[in-house]
Design an enzyme around this catalytic site. Structure first.
Site, PDB file in Angstrom:
ATOM      1  N   HIS A  43      -7.678 -16.130  12.459  1.00  0.00           N
ATOM      2  CA  HIS A  43      -8.245 -17.082  13.420  1.00  0.00           C
ATOM      3  C   HIS A  43      -9.395 -17.817  12.739  1.00  0.00           C
ATOM      4  CE1 HIS A  43      -9.405 -17.855  17.895  1.00  0.00           C
ATOM      5  NE2 HIS A  43      -9.879 -18.819  17.118  1.00  0.00           N
ATOM      6  N   GLU A  70      -4.248 -18.521  14.643  1.00  0.00           N
ATOM      7  CA  GLU A  70      -4.811 -18.807  15.955  1.00  0.00           C
ATOM      8  C   GLU A  70      -5.954 -19.804  15.832  1.00  0.00           C
ATOM      9  OE1 GLU A  70      -4.309 -14.337  17.917  1.00  0.00           O
ATOM     10  OE2 GLU A  70      -6.290 -15.059  17.337  1.00  0.00           O
ATOM     11  N   HIS A 190      -6.321  -8.956  22.488  1.00  0.00           N
ATOM     12  CA  HIS A 190      -7.758  -8.949  22.700  1.00  0.00           C
ATOM     13  C   HIS A 190      -8.184  -7.619  23.319  1.00  0.00           C
ATOM     14  CE1 HIS A 190     -11.473 -11.327  22.381  1.00  0.00           C
ATOM     15  NE2 HIS A 190     -11.908 -10.463  23.273  1.00  0.00           N
TER      16      HIS A 190
END
Length: 238
Positions: A43, A70, A190
């Site tokens: 990410h 991401e 997450h």
């Protein structure tokens, strides 16, 4: 069985803290795959405080499973994904100064924007996922964009798991059922951990992929990366 994609942002954070190349991010990615990881997630953020844009380019050359990138689809991110062409891109509505992802997209409010971005990436053969909260309307909105998958934002599940896991999982079951009904694939991520993953995966039989970084790397400080990767895979298969 859902596949395990390991987010290696925390490895990059540790490397960057000393300004050198220890730990070697690329070697860690290769080792994770050899230990059984079925994907590598990164990410990159605009300030490159952990994953650097060059890391994405370098990882594309060596990742043999699936590379998932991401991020918020700002111009620099779109250009990076266009160049690297990962297996999957996951669209996340992060503010530039966000410490970590903290909400899913409002897929109704941002439908036109997301539709344009999804179309752009899908036209290049990149599987596209949208990060969403476990809300039926947001899943339905995601469908309208033409996306391949959604990634369910699981912080709320994780934070309530020890208080009442049945209540914590309930909205995710509903969101997942709606996604399956609409023909959208389901990812999740997450704050999933060794403690809470097994129950989550058991309750969402159509789950395709989990992306796990912070907990997995933290647990590996005590248990070792190879051991922890296989502990996660066992929880996904049981």
């Amino acid at each position: 069985m859902a596949i395990l994609s390991v987010n290696i942002n925390k490895i990059a954070t540790l490397r960057n803290s000393r300004g050198g190349n220890v730990p070697d991010l690329l070697k860690v990615a290769v080792d994770l795959e050899s230990f059984g990881a079925q994907g590598i997630t990164i990410h990159p953020r605009p300030d490159e405080r952990h994953i650097k844009y060059q890391d994405a380019r370098d990882l594309k050359r060596i990742v043999t499973t699936e590379l998932n990138i991401e991020g918020n689809p700002i111009d620099s991110f779109i250009k990076l994904v266009d160049e690297v062409k990962p297996a999957q891109v996951t669209l996340v509505p992060d503010a530039p100064d966000a410490i970590t992802s903290n909400a899913g997209w409002d897929t109704i409010k941002h439908r036109d924007f997301l539709t344009e971005i999804v179309s752009h990436f899908r036209n290049q053969g990149i599987r596209t996922s949208i990060f969403v909260d476990s809300v039926i309307e947001m899943v339905e909105g995601a469908k309208e964009t033409g996306v391949d998958r959604i990634e369910l934002y699981t912080e709320d599940y994780a934070s309530h798991y020890n208080k009442d896991k049945e209540a914590a999982i309930a909205p995710y079951i509903k969101a997942a059922k709606k996604a399956t009904e609409l023909g959208i694939g389901i990812n999740a991520g997450h704050d999933l951990s060794l403690e809470n993953l097994k129950f989550f995966a058991q309750q969402l039989p159509d789950l395709l992929e989990v992306s796990i970084g912070h907990a997995l790397i933290s647990e590996s400080l005590y248990l070792g990366l190879e051991n922890v990767v296989n502990m996660y895979k066992a929880r996904l298969s049981s």
